[in-house]
Scaffold this motif. Structure first.
Motif, mmCIF file in Angstrom:
data_model
loop_
_atom_site.group_PDB
_atom_site.id
_atom_site.type_symbol
_atom_site.label_atom_id
_atom_site.label_comp_id
_atom_site.label_asym_id
_atom_site.label_seq_id
_atom_site.Cartn_x
_atom_site.Cartn_y
_atom_site.Cartn_z
ATOM 1 N N LEU A 173 8.047 -0.085 4.178
ATOM 2 C CA LEU A 173 7.884 0.974 3.186
ATOM 3 C C LEU A 173 7.307 0.423 1.893
ATOM 4 C CD1 LEU A 173 11.184 3.054 3.603
ATOM 5 C CD2 LEU A 173 8.913 3.558 4.508
ATOM 6 N N ARG A 174 7.787 -0.734 1.479
ATOM 7 C CA ARG A 174 7.308 -1.338 0.238
ATOM 8 C C ARG A 174 5.821 -1.645 0.314
ATOM 9 N NH1 ARG A 174 10.107 -5.920 0.360
ATOM 10 N NH2 ARG A 174 11.971 -5.053 -0.660
ATOM 11 N N GLN A 175 5.383 -2.074 1.476
ATOM 12 C CA GLN A 175 3.971 -2.426 1.643
ATOM 13 C C GLN A 175 3.077 -1.207 1.831
ATOM 14 O OE1 GLN A 175 4.292 -5.032 4.996
ATOM 15 N NE2 GLN A 175 4.981 -6.797 3.784
ATOM 16 N N HIS A 176 3.691 -0.024 1.965
ATOM 17 C CA HIS A 176 2.919 1.208 2.141
ATOM 18 C C HIS A 176 3.101 2.159 0.960
ATOM 19 C CE1 HIS A 176 2.564 -0.309 6.242
ATOM 20 N NE2 HIS A 176 1.612 0.577 6.435
ATOM 21 N N GLY A 177 3.404 1.608 -0.202
ATOM 22 C CA GLY A 177 3.482 2.439 -1.396
ATOM 23 C C GLY A 177 2.148 3.084 -1.730
ATOM 24 N N ASN A 178 1.084 2.439 -1.317
ATOM 25 C CA ASN A 178 -0.262 2.972 -1.513
ATOM 26 C C ASN A 178 -0.642 3.789 -0.270
ATOM 27 O OD1 ASN A 178 -2.699 3.370 -2.790
ATOM 28 N ND2 ASN A 178 -3.534 1.392 -2.204
ATOM 29 N N TYR A 179 0.176 4.788 0.038
ATOM 30 C CA TYR A 179 0.107 5.434 1.357
ATOM 31 C C TYR A 179 -1.157 6.257 1.567
ATOM 32 C CZ TYR A 179 1.612 9.806 -0.871
ATOM 33 O OH TYR A 179 1.696 10.919 -1.670
ATOM 34 N N LEU A 180 -1.772 6.775 0.499
ATOM 35 C CA LEU A 180 -2.965 7.605 0.665
ATOM 36 C C LEU A 180 -4.189 6.783 1.047
ATOM 37 C CD1 LEU A 180 -2.609 10.182 -2.249
ATOM 38 C CD2 LEU A 180 -2.392 10.606 0.204
ATOM 39 N N THR A 181 -4.195 5.509 0.695
ATOM 40 C CA THR A 181 -5.306 4.623 1.061
ATOM 41 C C THR A 181 -4.711 3.345 1.648
ATOM 42 O OG1 THR A 181 -5.338 3.767 -1.220
ATOM 43 C CG2 THR A 181 -6.857 5.548 -0.692
ATOM 44 N N PRO A 182 -4.193 3.403 2.878
ATOM 45 C CA PRO A 182 -3.420 2.290 3.430
ATOM 46 C C PRO A 182 -4.233 1.093 3.889
ATOM 47 C CG PRO A 182 -3.640 4.021 5.052
ATOM 48 C CD PRO A 182 -4.270 4.538 3.801
ATOM 49 N N GLY A 183 -5.552 1.206 3.934
ATOM 50 C CA GLY A 183 -6.361 0.113 4.448
ATOM 51 C C GLY A 183 -6.654 0.278 5.925
ATOM 52 N N ASP A 184 -7.044 -0.813 6.575
ATOM 53 C CA ASP A 184 -7.412 -0.786 7.987
ATOM 54 C C ASP A 184 -8.536 0.225 8.223
ATOM 55 O OD1 ASP A 184 -7.343 -1.542 10.623
ATOM 56 O OD2 ASP A 184 -5.760 -0.133 11.187
ATOM 57 N N GLY A 185 -9.492 0.250 7.276
ATOM 58 C CA GLY A 185 -10.629 1.145 7.374
ATOM 59 C C GLY A 185 -10.435 2.479 6.678
ATOM 60 N N ILE A 186 -9.198 2.790 6.261
ATOM 61 C CA ILE A 186 -8.925 4.044 5.557
ATOM 62 C C ILE A 186 -8.721 3.707 4.081
ATOM 63 C CG2 ILE A 186 -7.380 6.022 5.338
ATOM 64 C CD1 ILE A 186 -6.766 5.782 8.274
ATOM 65 N N ASN A 187 -9.681 4.086 3.246
ATOM 66 C CA ASN A 187 -9.633 3.761 1.829
ATOM 67 C C ASN A 187 -9.913 5.006 0.995
ATOM 68 O OD1 ASN A 187 -12.462 4.097 2.063
ATOM 69 N ND2 ASN A 187 -12.708 1.927 2.550
ATOM 70 N N PHE A 188 -10.198 4.786 -0.277
ATOM 71 C CA PHE A 188 -10.419 5.918 -1.182
ATOM 72 C C PHE A 188 -11.601 6.772 -0.733
ATOM 73 C CE2 PHE A 188 -12.245 7.814 -5.054
ATOM 74 C CZ PHE A 188 -11.144 8.560 -5.468
ATOM 75 N N LEU A 189 -12.631 6.121 -0.196
ATOM 76 C CA LEU A 189 -13.781 6.887 0.287
ATOM 77 C C LEU A 189 -13.405 7.760 1.490
ATOM 78 C CD1 LEU A 189 -16.766 4.387 -0.019
ATOM 79 C CD2 LEU A 189 -16.259 6.386 -1.435
ATOM 80 N N SER A 190 -12.408 7.344 2.247
ATOM 81 C CA SER A 190 -11.925 8.187 3.348
ATOM 82 C C SER A 190 -11.358 9.490 2.808
ATOM 83 C CB SER A 190 -10.852 7.443 4.145
ATOM 84 O OG SER A 190 -11.345 6.224 4.662
#
Length: 795
Positions: A173-190
């Motif tokens: 949970l702590r590592q997914h605080g940035n849940y809207l742009t979690p990485g692994d190809g899903i970022n702000f542009l997503s």
């Protein structure tokens, strides 16, 4: 609650015998779940005089993280298992749904190394709400310390390393605080891409209709002709003439009405027999002026619309001359056809509208509105965006009409048919921002716990089962297997059903009603309730319910039913652009028939744009939004159930401690249930002030509150003794003295803590831990001070 439990698939608000259906629903919750859960914990039999509940407020990830810390403290002190109900709203629902998801499933225990992990052979474990099996961990490093001698009051709030299960899930949970742009190809542009995709499809469906209408008006010279149907004076166009005629009618009627008031003000004696007739002179004037006041808004709105259409050519001519002067072109349609910069008018107007909307958004989070209020900025934004839309469409219609050698009307009609068919095929719920929001929340808060425990690499350990995990399957009871007995509190997920045009004054004024999503029933007072196992085919998922409860940005809504997005013009623009997190669902009332099985852009997506379709409790489809749009603390449904003890975690943004959410729910429960909330010492202990700062040089100049919680008495109507009343404990995100040292450092670097803006949904590790530790600290202190009260109802 003496009514018998029911198995009826649908229950209206009122039963035929005059009783209330929610009593039957609550009795079923007691009989089928809470009583069995208490039996598994060897607690007393539940009655309407000893029920308890935990409420987690809205507030986005800030609330989710703070409430996580509070729940850790409650589990650590053995109190979490004593709550019969868990009521969540918006951000509180993130972590509340996470708890429900993890508790009511079996998970492969896994190993520390991925190569040692085999899901099929790994032993199955099940989490609980006790100190030894709480999924997010409860054990402290100084496990044997006496809590009254410092544990929980100082720095000893870090989980011990031997609790690897809780530590692993907490770390996830702590590592997914940035849940809207979690990485692994899903970022702000997503996120941007999803928003633009939804806008594009929505414009593709709705704009051709407007373009076809404008084209037909241009092709038949309605914008420029001075015939209506005969000659009109001067160069006044038909639309301008119509608009002026309606305004002239308005002023003429006003003068006529003013003259008639001499006679309409005549008084009548009470015993006048004319009162006995509905259409007597005594009532005629009242009916007359009421009809006048009822229809004048429509006359003014139609007149303003016609004037806008009539002025479109003048606006286009003005912008064309400013951007691309052509003295040789006397005809505006020719000038526009030659002008390559004409659409810039629409672009400039749209940019202005977007800037005004952004200003309105950022000002909405401030208490001091300044010279321009949020509502005024929102209105200016809506006006500019509407003007840009109309002028841009007019430019396109003129270009098509002047540049086409054939009748383009048939092609436009064909285009409308094609795009409408696309709109009918497309699910509006899938193509809105909701789906992206829902999936990101699901991946962060409803993970595959087996993979998390196994230490699977990668930024996401999302569970495919969570995507289809039905809400009806949560909080199950299986007496055949002791390991499958009821574990967690019964989960009540709160949302808001939008009813801004309801025929019921209460719902229309509030903008909606509290719409409950629970494992056994879904619905509201306005719509009645339907069994969850058959509602929407039984396919409503926990992840979708969690996202619905957190749909904060949506047309026709606002916090506690208020806000700029309640404005009709702005709401229609948001609908046109498909900007909203809300979800269309079927009406629980089976008598409300629907033509389409899947909510699409035409039905019900276009309804808010149409004057003859209304957002009421009688429509076949309903739109649900954030529960905070009705009530943001999650207390409403708990008060309905007359709970003996309610603990509320208030983590909503309230930097000036105005307690708006608390005031809103107190008013609603007093109005609807006749319940009064009376605080023992007021709310002042929660409010930090400079004079409360201690003498410690490290904390000097930082305001502190006297306490992180306050108590209140719940005064239920009809109670025969004080034992039948209840107690409410409100835990608030506030800064108190004697917090762990790392919170002091975070507070100095971030003065707004712990009330940073809800717009910040991107938490890093430090921010996450600051709110979690504060929740743990305040929650544990509350338990230490109120242990006897917390243990008494279920003892």
């Amino acid at each position: 609650m003496s009514a018998k439990a029911t198995k009826d698939p649908y229950l209206p608000y009122h039963n035929r015998d005059g009783s209330f259906s929610d009593v039957k629903i609550m009795q079923e919750e007691l009989d089928e779940y809470i009583s069995k859960r208490r039996e598994s914990y060897e607690q007393t039999e539940p009655t309407d005089k000893n029920l308890t509940g935990l409420a987690l407020s809205g507030g986005g990830i800030r609330s989710a993280t703070f409430c996580l810390g509070v729940m850790q403290a409650l589990a650590r002190e053995g109190i979490m298992k004593r709550f019969d109900y868990l009521s969540t709203v918006s951000g509180g629902g993130y972590i509340g749904s996470s708890l429900t998801w993890i508790l009511h499933s079996k998970w492969a225990e896994g190993k520390q190394r991925k190569e040692d992990y085999d899901d099929s052979n790994a032993p199955k474990i099940r989490f609980g709400v006790s100190v030894d099996d709480f999924p997010y961990g409860t054990k402290l490093r100084n496990r044997d310390a006496d809590p009254h001698n410092g544990a929980g009051k100082g720095d000893n709030v870090e989980l011990s390393g031997d609790d690897y299960r809780g530590a692993a899930i907490l770390r996830y949970l702590r590592q997914h605080g940035n849940y809207l742009t979690p990485g692994d190809g899903i970022n702000f542009l997503s996120l941007v891409g999803v928003i633009l995709r939804g806008m594009f499809i929505s414009i593709l469906v709705f704009l051709p209709w407007l373009l076809l209408i404008f084209y037909l008006l241009v092709a038949n010279d309605w914008f420029t002709a001075t015939v209506f149907p005969g000659k009109v004076y001067g160069d006044v166009t038909a639309f301008t003439f119509g608009g002026l005629a309606l305004f002239t009618a308005f002023f003429t009627l006003s003068i006529l009405y003013a003259g008639l008031t001499r006679w309409s003000s005549k008084t009548f004696k009470v015993d006048n027999p004319s009162y006995k007739s509905a259409w007597s002179p005594a009532t005629f004037w009242y009916r007359l002026h009421r009809e006048y006041e009822k229809w004048m808004p429509y006359l003014l709105a139609l007149g303003a619309t016609l004037l806008l259409l009539g002025w479109l050519p003048d606006l286009a001519e003005l912008i064309t001359k400013l951007l691309h002067p052509d003295p040789g072109s006397a005809d505006i349609t020719i000038a526009i056809a030659k002008d390559d910069k004409g659409p810039l008018m629409a672009l400039l107007s749209t940019i202005g509208g977007v800037l005004a909307a952004m200003g309105s958004f950022f000002k909405s989070g401030k208490d001091e509105q300044g010279t321009l209020s949020t509502g005024l900025l929102a209105f200016v934004a809506s006006l500019l965006l509407t003007l840009g839309l109309f002028v841009g469409t007019y430019y396109m219609a003129v270009r098509i009409a002047e540049s086409s050698n054939i009748d383009a009307g048939w092609y436009l009609a064909l285009g409308v048919a094609v795009t409408s068919f696309i709109g009918w095929l497309a699910s509006i719920n899938y193509l809105s921002i909701h789906r992206y929001y829902r999936d990101r929340l699901m991946e962060s808060y409803l993970p595959d716990v087996g993979r998390v425990l196994a230490g699977s690499p990668g930024p996401s350990q999302a569970s495919p089962l969570a995507d289809v995990g039905a809400l009806k399957d949560m909080c199950p009871v299986d007496t055949k297997d002791k390991d499958d007995s009821a574990v967690g509190p019964y989960h009540l997920i709160n949302s808001n059903v939008i009813l801004v045009e309801s025929g019921v004054n209460k719902y229309r004024g509030r903008g909606g009603d509290n719409f409950l999503l629970s494992p056994r029933y879904c619905g509201s007072n306005a719509t009645g309730w339907h069994r969850t196992d058959s509602y929407m085919g039984g396919e409503l998922t926990l992840s979708t319910a969690m996202a619905i409860s957190g749909a904060a940005a949506n047309p026709n809504t606002g916090v506690s039913g208020e806000g700029p997005t309640r404005q009709p013009l702005l709401s229609r623009l948001m609908v046109f652009l498909n900007l909203g997190l809300g979800v269309w669902v079927s009406n629980p009332d089976p008598q409300c028939r629907r033509w389409a099985k899947v909510p699409n852009f035409l039905s019900p997506g276009s309804w808010p744009l149409l004057p003859w379709k209304r957002l009421t409790e009688k429509e076949s489809f309903l739109q649900l939004s954030d529960g905070g749009h009705f009530e943001n603390l999650g207390i409403y449904e708990l008060i309905r159930r007359r709970l003996k003890l309610i603990v509320v975690c208030d983590a909503a943004a309230d930097p000036d401690f105005q307690f708006g959410d608390l005031a809103n729910v107190i008013e609603k429960i007093r109005t609807d249930f006749g319940v009064r909330i009376e605080f023992e010492d007021g709310l002042s202990p929660l409010i930090p002030s400079a004079h409360k700062a201690c003498n410690d040089k490290d904390t000097k100049q930082i305001p502190h509150a006297d306490a992180g919680y306050v108590r209140a008495a719940i005064k239920y109507p009809g109670a025969k003794s004080s034992d039948e009343h209840g107690t409410l404990i409100l835990i608030k995100t506030t800064y108190v003295r004697d917090v762990p040292k790392d919170l002091l450092g975070y507070k100095k670097a971030h003065p707004a803590f712990p009330d940073e803006s809800t717009a910040d949904q991107f938490f890093d590790e430090k921010q996450f831990e600051a709110y979690r530790v504060l929740g743990f600290h305040l929650g544990r202190q509350m338990v230490i001070d109120n242990r006897d009260l917390l243990e008494k109802p279920t003892a």
